[in-house]
Design a protein around this motif. Sequence first.
Motif, PDB file in Angstrom:
ATOM      1  N   THR A 207     -42.486  35.713  58.403  1.00  0.00           N
ATOM      2  CA  THR A 207     -42.671  34.341  57.951  1.00  0.00           C
ATOM      3  C   THR A 207     -41.286  34.893  56.604  1.00  0.00           C
ATOM      4  OG1 THR A 207     -44.025  34.888  55.876  1.00  0.00           O
ATOM      5  CG2 THR A 207     -44.250  33.515  57.388  1.00  0.00           C
ATOM      6  N   ALA A 208     -40.644  34.141  56.182  1.00  0.00           N
ATOM      7  CA  ALA A 208     -39.404  34.075  55.088  1.00  0.00           C
ATOM      8  C   ALA A 208     -40.403  33.981  53.057  1.00  0.00           C
ATOM      9  CB  ALA A 208     -38.293  33.509  54.589  1.00  0.00           C
ATOM     10  N   TRP A 209     -42.014  34.270  53.111  1.00  0.00           N
ATOM     11  CA  TRP A 209     -42.329  33.763  51.993  1.00  0.00           C
ATOM     12  C   TRP A 209     -43.526  34.924  51.697  1.00  0.00           C
ATOM     13  CZ3 TRP A 209     -39.547  30.085  52.322  1.00  0.00           C
ATOM     14  CH2 TRP A 209     -39.167  29.580  53.340  1.00  0.00           C
ATOM     15  N   PRO A 210     -43.733  35.158  50.623  1.00  0.00           N
ATOM     16  CA  PRO A 210     -44.935  36.300  50.612  1.00  0.00           C
ATOM     17  C   PRO A 210     -46.117  35.934  51.020  1.00  0.00           C
ATOM     18  CG  PRO A 210     -43.954  35.679  48.172  1.00  0.00           C
ATOM     19  CD  PRO A 210     -43.560  34.585  49.407  1.00  0.00           C
ATOM     20  N   ARG A 211     -47.087  36.827  51.679  1.00  0.00           N
ATOM     21  CA  ARG A 211     -48.214  36.350  52.538  1.00  0.00           C
ATOM     22  C   ARG A 211     -49.072  35.624  51.377  1.00  0.00           C
ATOM     23  NH1 ARG A 211     -51.577  37.743  56.172  1.00  0.00           N
ATOM     24  NH2 ARG A 211     -50.539  39.666  57.270  1.00  0.00           N
TER      25      ARG A 211
ATOM     26  N   GLY B 256     -46.507  37.972  56.300  1.00  0.00           N
ATOM     27  CA  GLY B 256     -45.087  37.770  55.018  1.00  0.00           C
ATOM     28  C   GLY B 256     -43.969  38.003  55.173  1.00  0.00           C
ATOM     29  N   GLY B 257     -43.639  37.951  54.075  1.00  0.00           N
ATOM     30  CA  GLY B 257     -41.379  37.928  54.176  1.00  0.00           C
ATOM     31  C   GLY B 257     -42.178  39.748  53.442  1.00  0.00           C
ATOM     32  N   ASN B 258     -40.740  40.345  54.197  1.00  0.00           N
ATOM     33  CA  ASN B 258     -40.943  42.133  54.030  1.00  0.00           C
ATOM     34  C   ASN B 258     -42.386  42.883  54.614  1.00  0.00           C
ATOM     35  OD1 ASN B 258     -38.291  42.862  53.098  1.00  0.00           O
ATOM     36  ND2 ASN B 258     -39.981  41.722  51.405  1.00  0.00           N
ATOM     37  N   GLU B 259     -43.423  42.074  55.268  1.00  0.00           N
ATOM     38  CA  GLU B 259     -44.413  42.720  55.945  1.00  0.00           C
ATOM     39  C   GLU B 259     -43.496  43.302  57.622  1.00  0.00           C
ATOM     40  OE1 GLU B 259     -49.048  40.912  53.785  1.00  0.00           O
ATOM     41  OE2 GLU B 259     -48.166  40.413  55.975  1.00  0.00           O
ATOM     42  N   LEU B 260     -43.375  43.051  58.312  1.00  0.00           N
ATOM     43  CA  LEU B 260     -42.690  43.104  58.955  1.00  0.00           C
ATOM     44  C   LEU B 260     -41.206  43.257  60.003  1.00  0.00           C
ATOM     45  CD1 LEU B 260     -44.423  43.948  62.490  1.00  0.00           C
ATOM     46  CD2 LEU B 260     -43.327  40.674  63.327  1.00  0.00           C
ATOM     47  N   VAL B 261     -40.492  42.072  58.704  1.00  0.00           N
ATOM     48  CA  VAL B 261     -39.177  41.919  58.642  1.00  0.00           C
ATOM     49  C   VAL B 261     -38.544  41.592  57.860  1.00  0.00           C
ATOM     50  CG1 VAL B 261     -39.002  41.889  61.147  1.00  0.00           C
ATOM     51  CG2 VAL B 261     -38.353  39.313  59.854  1.00  0.00           C
ATOM     52  N   PRO B 262     -37.330  41.738  56.717  1.00  0.00           N
ATOM     53  CA  PRO B 262     -37.139  40.883  55.406  1.00  0.00           C
ATOM     54  C   PRO B 262     -37.225  39.886  55.530  1.00  0.00           C
ATOM     55  CG  PRO B 262     -35.912  43.193  56.233  1.00  0.00           C
ATOM     56  CD  PRO B 262     -36.201  42.481  57.322  1.00  0.00           C
ATOM     57  N   PRO B 263     -37.800  38.660  54.778  1.00  0.00           N
ATOM     58  CA  PRO B 263     -37.406  37.365  54.974  1.00  0.00           C
ATOM     59  C   PRO B 263     -35.881  36.605  55.367  1.00  0.00           C
ATOM     60  CG  PRO B 263     -38.460  37.790  52.400  1.00  0.00           C
ATOM     61  CD  PRO B 263     -37.440  39.057  53.060  1.00  0.00           C
ATOM     62  N   PHE B 264     -35.028  37.392  54.915  1.00  0.00           N
ATOM     63  CA  PHE B 264     -33.769  37.322  55.586  1.00  0.00           C
ATOM     64  C   PHE B 264     -33.273  37.423  57.386  1.00  0.00           C
ATOM     65  CE2 PHE B 264     -31.503  35.384  51.581  1.00  0.00           C
ATOM     66  CZ  PHE B 264     -32.689  34.662  51.013  1.00  0.00           C
ATOM     67  N   GLU B 265     -34.210  38.042  57.686  1.00  0.00           N
ATOM     68  CA  GLU B 265     -33.841  38.221  59.356  1.00  0.00           C
ATOM     69  C   GLU B 265     -35.309  37.581  60.013  1.00  0.00           C
ATOM     70  OE1 GLU B 265     -33.950  42.541  59.348  1.00  0.00           O
ATOM     71  OE2 GLU B 265     -32.606  42.515  57.700  1.00  0.00           O
ATOM     72  N   VAL B 266     -35.707  36.589  59.626  1.00  0.00           N
ATOM     73  CA  VAL B 266     -36.708  35.649  60.173  1.00  0.00           C
ATOM     74  C   VAL B 266     -35.696  35.672  61.832  1.00  0.00           C
ATOM     75  CG1 VAL B 266     -38.110  33.782  60.811  1.00  0.00           C
ATOM     76  CG2 VAL B 266     -38.610  35.512  58.747  1.00  0.00           C
TER      77      VAL B 266
ATOM     78  N   SER C 135     -28.007  33.439  46.646  1.00  0.00           N
ATOM     79  CA  SER C 135     -28.916  33.413  47.236  1.00  0.00           C
ATOM     80  C   SER C 135     -29.909  34.683  47.567  1.00  0.00           C
ATOM     81  CB  SER C 135     -27.860  33.306  49.273  1.00  0.00           C
ATOM     82  OG  SER C 135     -29.307  32.026  49.343  1.00  0.00           O
ATOM     83  N   LEU C 136     -30.639  34.549  46.971  1.00  0.00           N
ATOM     84  CA  LEU C 136     -31.779  35.117  46.802  1.00  0.00           C
ATOM     85  C   LEU C 136     -33.173  35.106  47.485  1.00  0.00           C
ATOM     86  CD1 LEU C 136     -31.766  36.065  43.084  1.00  0.00           C
ATOM     87  CD2 LEU C 136     -30.586  37.896  45.004  1.00  0.00           C
ATOM     88  N   PRO C 137     -33.550  36.017  48.062  1.00  0.00           N
ATOM     89  CA  PRO C 137     -35.239  35.135  48.650  1.00  0.00           C
ATOM     90  C   PRO C 137     -36.088  34.970  47.309  1.00  0.00           C
ATOM     91  CG  PRO C 137     -35.174  37.496  49.691  1.00  0.00           C
ATOM     92  CD  PRO C 137     -34.145  37.254  48.776  1.00  0.00           C
TER      93      PRO C 137
END
Length: 371
Positions: free
Chosen positions: A48-52, A82-92, A205-207
């Motif tokens: 996801t592109a959001w914090p968990r 959540g974002g950055n747990e597996l991949v960064p938000p903008f790499e979903v 544009s920022l996460p």
Amino acid sequence: MSAKTSRRQLLSALAAGSAGLALGACKPKEQTAASPSHQKTVHWKMVTAWPRDFPGLGEGANFLAEAINAMSGGRLKVTVYGGNELVPPFEVFDAVSNGTAQMGHAAAYYWKGKVPEAQFFGAVPFGMNAQETNAWLYEGGGLDLWQELYAPFNLVPFPAGQTGVQMGGWFNREIHSIEDIRGLVMRIPGLGGEVLKRAGGSPKSLPGAELFTALQTGNIDATEWVGSYNDLAFGLYQAAKYYYYPGWHEPTACLECLVNKKAFEALPQDLQAVVRHATRATNAQLLDNLTARNKSALDTLIHQHQVQLRRLPDDVLAEFKKHAQAVIAELGASSPMAQRIYTSYRDFAQQVNGWMRISEQAYFQARDLST
Ligand code: CA
């Protein structure tokens, strides 16, 4: 899967059931073995592109995973990251496209550098609201175009969370006229960012997770995020005092569920239906969630945190609207596919607005009459 196919399968399943009943309990074992509950469990990852667990958006991703788990009787198990747990938000987008994860939850306008036409499915400045957008997507051919657009990327998109009308955003200074927009550095993604640029501002544009620090340190002068419920959770009131409405740039943002096309097509048809209907339930759930919570969050912002609520001046909105029409028309002319999406969106908006004016809009005006 077409509706016709699924109906045929349903009928044949019913017919098989009737035959079984007619034969009494002759072959109970065969029927049990063929039942879905005995098929193997499929495990999917959702990036996801959001914090968990983030209020609203992250909750929407959780709702989607829980709905799929429950509706499939545990046969399709989705784990949320959540974002950055597996991949960064903008790499979903890439992660689901290449199969690192089978599913993603994000917003289509994040991919404008890769698929500019996707912006029509994220949020359209001065465009259709949530009710109108859903009507276009599900009943007006919008979703078919979206799925066609993403097919070359090995992705199947589904609408998975309407936000409703957002807030205009947080500003570290008051906006009195369009002159105050010149030189303004604002986090605002997608088409809204392009509109701001044409009005003399500087969009970034920022996460979501980076907004607070960027605003507090002065790297940006302003930011939009979602509505009061989401914005309160980020603590943006600690970094800027002026809170503007309405969210001209996002009359609704339609969050998206991305599904890896190969993974989706490998599912049995009943699990494909589960995914499809779970996303549709999530699409409604997010709007209900935010609609229920935004006003009390707004009260908290104003009364506990001394936030200054302001309406954007008419001249600012009028100039944004003028630029928005040009930006959207230019995007619509940028490729044959963009032209088809733009034409479909524009034509549907025109016809549905003709109804909305004498229904929802007229009703709101009538409801607000003093008695
Ligand atoms: Ca937003």
